[in-house]
Scaffold this active site. Structure first.
Site, PDB file in Angstrom:
ATOM      1  N   HIS A  52     -18.428   4.269  21.767  1.00 57.26           N
ATOM      2  CA  HIS A  52     -18.029   4.938  23.469  1.00 57.26           C
ATOM      3  C   HIS A  52     -19.008   6.018  24.687  1.00 57.26           C
ATOM      4  CE1 HIS A  52     -15.093   6.726  20.469  1.00 57.26           C
ATOM      5  NE2 HIS A  52     -15.413   6.496  19.121  1.00 57.26           N
ATOM      6  N   TYR A 106     -18.309   6.421  10.737  1.00 60.31           N
ATOM      7  CA  TYR A 106     -19.464   7.513  11.656  1.00 60.31           C
ATOM      8  C   TYR A 106     -20.362   7.691  10.763  1.00 60.31           C
ATOM      9  CZ  TYR A 106     -16.723   6.277  15.727  1.00 60.31           C
ATOM     10  OH  TYR A 106     -16.231   5.911  16.839  1.00 60.31           O
ATOM     11  N   HIS A 140     -15.563  -0.715  18.874  1.00 57.05           N
ATOM     12  CA  HIS A 140     -16.398  -0.027  20.011  1.00 57.05           C
ATOM     13  C   HIS A 140     -16.851   0.578  20.190  1.00 57.05           C
ATOM     14  CE1 HIS A 140     -13.433   3.217  17.987  1.00 57.05           C
ATOM     15  NE2 HIS A 140     -13.858   3.818  19.051  1.00 57.05           N
ATOM     16  N   TYR A 180     -12.098  -0.438  12.532  1.00 61.60           N
ATOM     17  CA  TYR A 180     -12.040   1.443  11.116  1.00 61.60           C
ATOM     18  C   TYR A 180     -10.329   1.597  11.126  1.00 61.60           C
ATOM     19  CZ  TYR A 180     -13.090   4.350  13.929  1.00 61.60           C
ATOM     20  OH  TYR A 180     -12.952   5.186  15.934  1.00 61.60           O
ATOM     21  N   ARG A 223      -8.765   0.239  14.408  1.00 58.32           N
ATOM     22  CA  ARG A 223      -9.441   1.028  15.698  1.00 58.32           C
ATOM     23  C   ARG A 223     -10.027  -0.367  16.666  1.00 58.32           C
ATOM     24  NH1 ARG A 223     -10.220   3.931  19.425  1.00 58.32           N
ATOM     25  NH2 ARG A 223      -9.589   2.558  20.273  1.00 58.32           N
TER      26      ARG A 223
END
Lengths: 197, 257
Positions: free
Chosen positions: B177, B123, B175, B162, B172
């Site tokens: 959000h 991110y 995905h 990640y 995780r």
């Protein structure tokens, strides 16, 4: 009637800060504008520790009690009251909005801010209300006693939904857990039978 | 730093899943939302309400959602690959679907917000310490409005999985959000869209916090070759159903938190 299965929620996670906050998100009206008040408070966890990665949204009627229909919450023009705001918490778990005092949407109704709470570690969004306390414009104890939601709560839980006045506006703390945890709401008939487990 | 292993977490999750299966077999209602109290997601332990949600009848303001419109969102914000003057690295993809209410009606002209990691699983967020490359051409945040039939559409890059610090070797599933508004404020939803066939599903306590397998599956997009475009982008279809206070409540919707 056909009925579609709902899409489940998931946590907002820790990395929403570059996506959901935006310039002017928490200023429904410019601070210092005529009639501007401050709604602020802290978000805390079950240990009483601040939650520095929470996000709150408010949605409200205008001072006359009308529900806004105007777009422009993401690109505020400084003149239109849209009734929607979003604020992330800071390192101390504190949030703050500059807004107007909500009015009653019908005669005798208790005015409130509808509030949504998101946080890392919180698996789904939570909904609650921040009621104006007695002594606010048009609000006395009888107004609050007559409110259907507040009347359905024991006194100690009811108090978690009523903001306190602080001279410039209102303070509303959100406690995610514990003896004094905030009352969170279900609107679809599922909450009443959910049990305490 | 936790020394709990994936095996420890997987055993906890398996116990919860078995208990749920047994309770449904014994007549307990099917759950449609994540459990707010899901201890395998360690961060939830001090952040879940301990008291049941309190039933309320919606008031006037809650029966409306904020209005969003063309002044709020530029159409270019739906393309996450053009925001920074160069092509982001990764698998370009289109993600599209319809936003519907519990009666199957389209949610029209409402705001959809999207954020995600880049193709390397990183991110832009300053608190993301995962030592994977930041892509100078990708921020990973976009917005759009649904159209008159409830459709949204984003062009973006497929995110990578990640690591995170829930337990040792926690990863995780990839995905996106999503943040959505319905026609009522009670329909407000923040959720995550996953990709079909991800080997990390069974290991992930956030995904598994939705203990009902059918409910969980509703977060997984479908690869859709009719959305895939020639020599440009793969395509995924994911429909989203928002429910508030107006729909007919069915037995299967009653949940325990």
């Amino acid at each position: 009637m056909t009925s579609a299965a709902p899409t489940p929620g998931q946590t907002v996670g820790p990395f929403f800060h570059y996506a959901l906050p935006y310039a002017g998100d928490r200023d429904l009206v410019p601070p210092g504008a005529p009639g501007a008040i401050r709604l602020h408070g802290r978000v805390t966890d079950g240990a009483g520790a601040p939650v520095p990665d929470a996000l709150l949204e408010i949605w409200q009627a205008d001072p006359s009690g009308a529900v806004p229909r105007a777009e422009g919450s993401l690109r505020r023009d400084g003149f239109t009251f849209t009734g929607f705001g979003r604020a992330s918490t800071d390192r101390r778990g504190a949030y703050s909005f500059s807004t107007l005092t909500p009015g009653p949407t019908r005669p005798g109704a208790a005015p409130f801010f509808a509030v949504t709470v998101f946080a890392r570690g919180q698996l789904d969004r939570l909904l609650t209300r921040a009621y104006l306390p007695a002594g606010s414009p048009g609000v006395d104890e009888q107004t609050l006693d007559a409110d259907r939601l507040l009347a359905s709560l024991p006194a100690e839980r009811r108090s978690t939904l009523v903001a306190t006045a602080d001279g410039r506006g209102y303070v509303f703390d959100v406690r995610l857990q514990g003896d004094d945890e905030t009352v969170f709401l279900a609107f679809d008939g599922r909450g009443a039978s959910a049990g305490g487990d | 730093m936790t020394t709990e292993t994936q095996a420890d977490l997987s055993a906890e999750m398996a116990t919860i899943a078995q208990d749920y299966t047994a309770s449904v077999a014994a007549g307990a209602p099917v759950e449609t939302r994540p459990r707010l109290d899901y201890p395998p997601y360690r961060s939830s332990i001090l952040r879940h309400p301990t008291k049941s949600l309190h039933h309320a009848d919606p008031e006037e303001v809650e029966l409306w959602a904020p209005a969003f419109g063309p002044t709020d969102v530029d159409p270019l914000e739906a393309d996450l690959t053009i925001q920074h003057g160069g092509e982001p690295i990764g698998e370009r993809m289109v993600v599209t679907g319809r936003v519907l209410d519990g009666e199957g009606r389209p949610v029209r002209h409402q705001l959809v917000e999207l954020w995600q990691a880049n193709a390397a699983g990183r991110y832009v967020h300053k608190r993301d310490q995962h030592p994977a490359p930041v892509d100078p051409h990708f921020t990973g945040a976009g917005r759009c409005l649904t159209d008159g039939d409830g459709w949204y559409r984003f062009t973006t890059i497929k995110p990578g999985p990640y690591p995170w610090r829930n337990h040792r070797n926690a990863w995780r599933p990839a995905h996106l959000h999503f943040s959505l508004f319905g026609t009522e404020f009670t329909q407000r939803l923040v959720t995550q869209m996953y990709f079909p066939g991800d080997p990390l599903f069974d290991l992930d306590p956030i995904y598994q916090s939705i203990v009902d397998p059918a409910a969980r599956d509703r977060l997984v997009a479908t690869y859709d070759h009719t959305v895939t475009t020639h020599e440009w982008a793969t395509g995924y279809r994911w429909d989203i159903v928002l429910t508030g206070s107006h729909r007919t409540v069915r037995e299967s919707d009653v949940e325990h938190l």
